[in-house]
Design a protein around this motif. Structure first.
Motif, short mmCIF file in Angstrom:
data_model
loop_
_atom_site.label_atom_id
_atom_site.label_comp_id
_atom_site.label_asym_id
_atom_site.label_seq_id
_atom_site.Cartn_x
_atom_site.Cartn_y
_atom_site.Cartn_z
N GLU A 34 0.84 -1.19 0.00
CA GLU A 34 0.00 0.00 0.00
C GLU A 34 0.88 1.25 0.00
O GLU A 34 1.90 1.30 0.69
CB GLU A 34 -0.90 -0.01 1.24
CG GLU A 34 -1.93 1.10 1.21
CD GLU A 34 -2.97 0.93 2.31
OE1 GLU A 34 -3.24 1.93 3.00
OE2 GLU A 34 -3.50 -0.18 2.45
N TRP A 38 6.17 3.84 5.35
CA TRP A 38 6.55 2.51 5.84
C TRP A 38 7.71 2.66 6.81
O TRP A 38 8.67 3.37 6.55
CB TRP A 38 6.97 1.61 4.67
CG TRP A 38 5.81 1.11 3.89
CD1 TRP A 38 5.06 1.82 3.00
CD2 TRP A 38 5.25 -0.19 3.92
NE1 TRP A 38 4.06 1.03 2.49
CE2 TRP A 38 4.16 -0.21 3.03
CE3 TRP A 38 5.56 -1.35 4.63
CZ2 TRP A 38 3.39 -1.34 2.82
CZ3 TRP A 38 4.80 -2.49 4.40
CH2 TRP A 38 3.72 -2.48 3.52
N LYS A 134 0.09 -4.25 4.05
CA LYS A 134 0.52 -3.30 5.07
C LYS A 134 1.65 -3.82 5.96
O LYS A 134 2.00 -3.19 6.95
CB LYS A 134 -0.67 -2.90 5.94
CG LYS A 134 -1.70 -2.09 5.17
CD LYS A 134 -2.76 -1.53 6.08
CE LYS A 134 -3.71 -0.65 5.28
NZ LYS A 134 -4.55 0.16 6.14
N HIS A 162 3.30 -0.57 7.29
CA HIS A 162 2.67 0.64 6.78
C HIS A 162 2.14 1.42 7.98
O HIS A 162 1.41 0.87 8.80
CB HIS A 162 1.52 0.25 5.84
CG HIS A 162 0.85 1.41 5.20
ND1 HIS A 162 -0.25 2.03 5.75
CD2 HIS A 162 1.14 2.09 4.06
CE1 HIS A 162 -0.62 3.02 4.96
NE2 HIS A 162 0.21 3.08 3.94
#
Length: 172
Positions: A34, A38, A134, A162
């Motif tokens: 996504e 991060w 994620k 994420h």
């Protein structure tokens, strides 16, 4: 020794930066990450080098700990262009190359193994783990000969999560 560690570190970075992810993991093909911010944490799980002084091992451990907590922003355009197979084919850094005996990056799993050469040093590298939209969790095992003699093994665990939208840079 420094060259060996460079190969291992670059291999680890290829894994983190190249692993694409997507909101819906398909049964096959890489998952796309996504877009957004991060955070990556690195843990040195194992580090064995025959004859290496304790101070040097401590320095390596501190270097790995220093890589933890790294934030990186990935735009939608960047994640759409990510291609782990292409990243793996590049090998480590300028002039380095990897020959992969196993390169499975499908359905949220990564299982890659091969031999990489850079700076005149050859190492066996294996990467296993999971890739989600994620979160990435990858263990990298690097084995090779130490120039001073003997076998070296390093195992690192890299976890990227994420954390939300990209952080806006602050101006002063």
């Amino acid at each position: 020794m420094k060259k060996f560690l460079t190969v291992a570190a670059i291999g680890a970075l290829i894994t983190v930066s190249g692993c694409g992810k997507s909101e819906n993991a398909a049964a096959s093909g890489p998952v796309k990450r996504e877009a957004g911010n991060w955070k990556t944490d690195v843990k040195l799980v194992k580090f064995e080098v025959p004859g290496m002084p304790a101070e040097a091992k401590d320095q390596m451990t501190k270097m790995m700990e220093g890589a933890s907590g790294m934030d990186q922003c990935f735009t939608k355009e960047q994640v759409e262009k990510e291609d782990i197979a292409a990243e793996l084919a590049k090998g480590p850094g300028n002039g380095g190359e990897c020959k992969w005996s196993k390169k499975n990056v499908d359905g949220g799993k990564i299982d890659v193994a091969g031999t990489c050469t850079a700076n005149g040093q050859t190492v066996d590298m294996a990467m296993t783990g999971t890739m989600e939209a994620k979160k990435n969790d990858v263990t990298i095992t690097t084995k090779g000969k130490v120039p001073t003699g003997g076998d070296m093994e390093m195992v690192m665990q890299m976890t990227s999560v994420h954390t939300g939208p990209c952080k806006t840079p602050t101006t002063t």
